[in-house]
Motif scaffolding. Structure first.
Motif, PDB file in Angstrom:
ATOM      1  N   VAL A 142      -7.177  52.169 -72.233  1.00 32.24           N
ATOM      2  CA  VAL A 142      -7.024  53.204 -71.926  1.00 32.24           C
ATOM      3  C   VAL A 142      -7.605  54.709 -72.118  1.00 32.24           C
ATOM      4  O   VAL A 142      -8.567  55.499 -71.804  1.00 32.24           O
ATOM      5  CB  VAL A 142      -5.876  53.022 -71.749  1.00 32.24           C
ATOM      6  CG1 VAL A 142      -5.406  54.615 -70.898  1.00 32.24           C
ATOM      7  CG2 VAL A 142      -4.940  51.974 -70.699  1.00 32.24           C
TER       8      VAL A 142
ATOM      9  N   PHE B 187     -14.347  58.595 -71.615  1.00 27.39           N
ATOM     10  CA  PHE B 187     -15.876  58.073 -71.530  1.00 27.39           C
ATOM     11  C   PHE B 187     -15.079  58.775 -69.831  1.00 27.39           C
ATOM     12  O   PHE B 187     -16.405  59.008 -68.810  1.00 27.39           O
ATOM     13  CB  PHE B 187     -15.707  56.950 -70.961  1.00 27.39           C
ATOM     14  CG  PHE B 187     -17.280  56.566 -70.670  1.00 27.39           C
ATOM     15  CD1 PHE B 187     -18.831  56.330 -71.543  1.00 27.39           C
ATOM     16  CD2 PHE B 187     -16.790  55.631 -68.997  1.00 27.39           C
ATOM     17  CE1 PHE B 187     -19.507  55.910 -70.788  1.00 27.39           C
ATOM     18  CE2 PHE B 187     -18.848  55.634 -68.523  1.00 27.39           C
ATOM     19  CZ  PHE B 187     -19.539  55.694 -69.372  1.00 27.39           C
ATOM     20  N   LEU B 188     -14.292  59.124 -69.554  1.00 28.62           N
ATOM     21  CA  LEU B 188     -13.559  59.564 -68.518  1.00 28.62           C
ATOM     22  C   LEU B 188     -14.979  60.706 -67.983  1.00 28.62           C
ATOM     23  O   LEU B 188     -15.938  60.861 -66.227  1.00 28.62           O
ATOM     24  CB  LEU B 188     -12.671  59.536 -66.964  1.00 28.62           C
ATOM     25  CG  LEU B 188     -11.794  59.973 -65.955  1.00 28.62           C
ATOM     26  CD1 LEU B 188     -12.895  58.293 -65.377  1.00 28.62           C
ATOM     27  CD2 LEU B 188     -10.667  60.211 -65.756  1.00 28.62           C
ATOM     28  N   PRO B 189     -14.937  62.189 -68.982  1.00 34.22           N
ATOM     29  CA  PRO B 189     -15.739  63.223 -68.262  1.00 34.22           C
ATOM     30  C   PRO B 189     -17.365  62.301 -67.804  1.00 34.22           C
ATOM     31  O   PRO B 189     -17.886  63.566 -67.462  1.00 34.22           O
ATOM     32  CB  PRO B 189     -15.485  63.472 -69.657  1.00 34.22           C
ATOM     33  CG  PRO B 189     -14.345  63.121 -69.768  1.00 34.22           C
ATOM     34  CD  PRO B 189     -14.058  61.723 -69.938  1.00 34.22           C
ATOM     35  N   HIS B 190     -17.856  61.641 -68.867  1.00 33.30           N
ATOM     36  CA  HIS B 190     -19.388  61.730 -68.408  1.00 33.30           C
ATOM     37  C   HIS B 190     -19.913  61.065 -67.131  1.00 33.30           C
ATOM     38  O   HIS B 190     -20.556  61.268 -66.391  1.00 33.30           O
ATOM     39  CB  HIS B 190     -19.695  60.433 -69.385  1.00 33.30           C
ATOM     40  CG  HIS B 190     -21.609  59.933 -69.400  1.00 33.30           C
ATOM     41  ND1 HIS B 190     -22.290  60.826 -69.262  1.00 33.30           N
ATOM     42  CD2 HIS B 190     -21.455  58.900 -68.888  1.00 33.30           C
ATOM     43  CE1 HIS B 190     -23.050  60.403 -69.451  1.00 33.30           C
ATOM     44  NE2 HIS B 190     -23.437  59.563 -69.021  1.00 33.30           N
ATOM     45  N   ILE B 191     -18.681  60.261 -66.009  1.00 27.77           N
ATOM     46  CA  ILE B 191     -18.730  59.778 -65.339  1.00 27.77           C
ATOM     47  C   ILE B 191     -18.634  60.497 -64.006  1.00 27.77           C
ATOM     48  O   ILE B 191     -19.018  60.203 -63.013  1.00 27.77           O
ATOM     49  CB  ILE B 191     -18.437  58.618 -65.119  1.00 27.77           C
ATOM     50  CG1 ILE B 191     -16.596  58.421 -65.648  1.00 27.77           C
ATOM     51  CG2 ILE B 191     -18.893  57.473 -65.988  1.00 27.77           C
ATOM     52  CD1 ILE B 191     -16.047  57.146 -65.295  1.00 27.77           C
ATOM     53  N   THR B 192     -17.940  61.507 -64.032  1.00 34.57           N
ATOM     54  CA  THR B 192     -17.207  62.483 -63.541  1.00 34.57           C
ATOM     55  C   THR B 192     -18.602  63.620 -63.133  1.00 34.57           C
ATOM     56  O   THR B 192     -19.200  63.511 -63.783  1.00 34.57           O
ATOM     57  CB  THR B 192     -16.229  63.417 -63.830  1.00 34.57           C
ATOM     58  OG1 THR B 192     -15.356  62.573 -64.369  1.00 34.57           O
ATOM     59  CG2 THR B 192     -15.933  64.063 -63.483  1.00 34.57           C
TER      60      THR B 192
ATOM     61  N   ARG C  63      -9.917  54.156 -74.456  1.00 29.70           N
ATOM     62  CA  ARG C  63     -11.707  54.833 -74.053  1.00 29.70           C
ATOM     63  C   ARG C  63     -12.173  54.228 -72.700  1.00 29.70           C
ATOM     64  O   ARG C  63     -13.140  56.181 -72.588  1.00 29.70           O
ATOM     65  CB  ARG C  63     -12.047  53.372 -74.153  1.00 29.70           C
ATOM     66  CG  ARG C  63     -12.012  52.528 -75.526  1.00 29.70           C
ATOM     67  CD  ARG C  63     -12.414  51.430 -75.524  1.00 29.70           C
ATOM     68  NE  ARG C  63     -13.153  50.331 -77.386  1.00 29.70           N
ATOM     69  CZ  ARG C  63     -12.780  48.937 -77.472  1.00 29.70           C
ATOM     70  NH1 ARG C  63     -13.766  48.532 -76.289  1.00 29.70           N
ATOM     71  NH2 ARG C  63     -12.729  48.404 -78.210  1.00 29.70           N
ATOM     72  N   VAL C  64     -11.894  54.795 -71.552  1.00 23.73           N
ATOM     73  CA  VAL C  64     -11.251  54.529 -70.468  1.00 23.73           C
ATOM     74  C   VAL C  64     -11.123  56.584 -69.935  1.00 23.73           C
ATOM     75  O   VAL C  64     -12.311  57.633 -69.457  1.00 23.73           O
ATOM     76  CB  VAL C  64     -10.660  54.531 -69.474  1.00 23.73           C
ATOM     77  CG1 VAL C  64     -11.077  55.354 -67.933  1.00 23.73           C
ATOM     78  CG2 VAL C  64     -11.087  53.391 -69.385  1.00 23.73           C
ATOM     79  N   MET C  65     -10.278  57.297 -71.022  1.00 25.60           N
ATOM     80  CA  MET C  65     -10.029  58.811 -70.524  1.00 25.60           C
ATOM     81  C   MET C  65     -11.235  59.085 -71.756  1.00 25.60           C
ATOM     82  O   MET C  65     -11.111  60.243 -71.370  1.00 25.60           O
ATOM     83  CB  MET C  65      -8.942  58.903 -71.619  1.00 25.60           C
ATOM     84  CG  MET C  65      -7.400  58.323 -70.985  1.00 25.60           C
ATOM     85  SD  MET C  65      -5.607  58.316 -71.710  1.00 25.60           S
ATOM     86  CE  MET C  65      -5.472  60.241 -72.005  1.00 25.60           C
TER      87      MET C  65
ATOM     88  N   GLN D 287     -17.421  66.781 -72.180  1.00 22.98           N
ATOM     89  CA  GLN D 287     -18.631  66.588 -70.989  1.00 22.98           C
ATOM     90  C   GLN D 287     -19.656  65.321 -72.573  1.00 22.98           C
ATOM     91  O   GLN D 287     -19.651  64.128 -71.340  1.00 22.98           O
ATOM     92  CB  GLN D 287     -19.152  66.798 -70.118  1.00 22.98           C
ATOM     93  CG  GLN D 287     -19.277  66.270 -68.730  1.00 22.98           C
ATOM     94  CD  GLN D 287     -20.690  66.967 -67.846  1.00 22.98           C
ATOM     95  OE1 GLN D 287     -21.145  68.292 -68.940  1.00 22.98           O
ATOM     96  NE2 GLN D 287     -21.165  66.719 -66.535  1.00 22.98           N
TER      97      GLN D 287
ATOM     98  N   GLY E  21     -18.033  61.313 -74.123  1.00 24.99           N
ATOM     99  CA  GLY E  21     -18.155  60.032 -73.208  1.00 24.99           C
ATOM    100  C   GLY E  21     -19.166  58.849 -74.017  1.00 24.99           C
ATOM    101  O   GLY E  21     -19.047  57.972 -74.777  1.00 24.99           O
TER     102      GLY E  21
END
Length: 313
Positions: A124, A130-135, A126-128, A188, A191
């Motif tokens: 969880v 990494f999330l700004p990069h894929i946004t 890791r996803v948090m 940003q 991630g």
């Protein structure tokens, strides 16, 4: 009966070696290598090589789209050295890179080392991270517009108001605008860097850590004497890609500040956009693009020297 004309004692000419065609597994590998590399080479030629040549040719002209390009020699390059806004944009890129990239790389490495351990809920986290990069950058910029909003609804000023500070004009102050933009780039950029470090950590030999445990090394010693040196190729890759991405930043600046106030957050790509699509000087904009390309080549070379990359990196 006819006698044979060939004497048994006559020397026999040595047989000539037959022409040997290149064949076998190595030739097959070479052919497959050329076939597999062809799409990438074609892509590079069409989308990188040809545009660079066209941009260079346009950089030697005065071109405004409406009239035909007129050759003006190196006048555009002379004009660049007289353009204070362009060099202000270069300086801003250097500041963003010099401050933002080291901080984001350090934080990414720390997150990667922590999240590489068997911790509960690490997936969880890791996803948090990494999330700004894929946004989408547009969505990221809209979020930070709300956070930096000078009104009472802005998150940052709401928090500062609790401790009696503000409200502060983060994006409209010549002093605060650039640090505010740097903070967004750090947030940003962590991630993707963390993901690359996580992948590189999987390749570090555990026997090195076991041997250091026997020698009595603590966590900090193992981090600086084993982890950091073993991650050098990944660090070189992250540094180069981060530098290139930094000098290609456009949409974030376009939405957050439009290069303002008073060019306090203007960057090279946004200056090229202004020159081409607001001032309609495409020849000058092409010359600025060529200068940007040369700067990236030089930065890549010095990054390799700084990190100490090898031919295999």
């Amino acid at each position: 009966m006819t006698a044979s004309t060939t004497s048994p004692s006559a020397p026999v000419a040595a047989p000539t070696a037959p022409h040997r065609r290149r064949s076998g597994p190595r030739a097959a590998e070479a052919r497959w290598g050329l076939i597999l590399a062809a799409p990438a080479a074609l892509h590079t030629l069409i989308w990188i090589g040809i545009p660079i040549v066209v941009a260079f040719l346009l950089s030697l002209t005065a071109y405004d789209v409406v009239t035909r390009p007129e050759f003006n020699g190196g006048a555009n390059y002379v004009r660049i050295f007289q353009d204070s806004i362009f060099w202000k944009a270069v300086l801003n890129n250097v500041i963003i890179a010099g401050v933002g990239i080291p901080i984001s790389m350090f934080l990414a490495l720390v997150f990667a080392v922590i999240l590489n351990r068997a911790l509960p809920g690490r997936g969880v986290f890791r996803v948090m991270v990494f999330l700004p990069h894929i946004t989408a950058t547009v969505a990221v910029a809209m979020i930070w517009l709300w956070i930096y909003s000078p009104s009472s609804s802005g998150l940052m000023n709401t928090v500062l108001g609790v401790i009696g500070i503000g409200p502060l004009p983060f994006l409209t102050s010549p002093t605060l605008a650039l640090p505010a933009v740097i903070l967004v780039t750090i947030w940003q950029g962590i991630g993707l860097k963390m993901l690359i470090y996580l992948a590189a950590l999987q390749g570090v030999n555990e026997e090195l850590y076991e041997a250091s445990d026997i020698d009595g090394a603590n966590f900090v010693q193992k981090f600086f004497h084993i982890t950091v040196p073993m991650l050098r190729p990944a660090t070189f890759f992250i540094l180069v890609t981060a530098l290139i991405a930094n000098f290609q930043t456009f949409d974030l600046i376009y939405i957050l500040t439009e290069g303002g106030p008073a060019n306090a957050t203007n960057v090279v790509t946004y200056r090229i956009y202004q020159t081409a699509f607001q001032e309609f000087r495409f020849g000058l904009a092409s010359a600025q693009s060529i200068i940007l390309l040369l700067m990236l080549i030089v930065l890549t070379f010095f990054s390799r020297r700084i990190v100490g990359g090898t031919d295999g990196d």
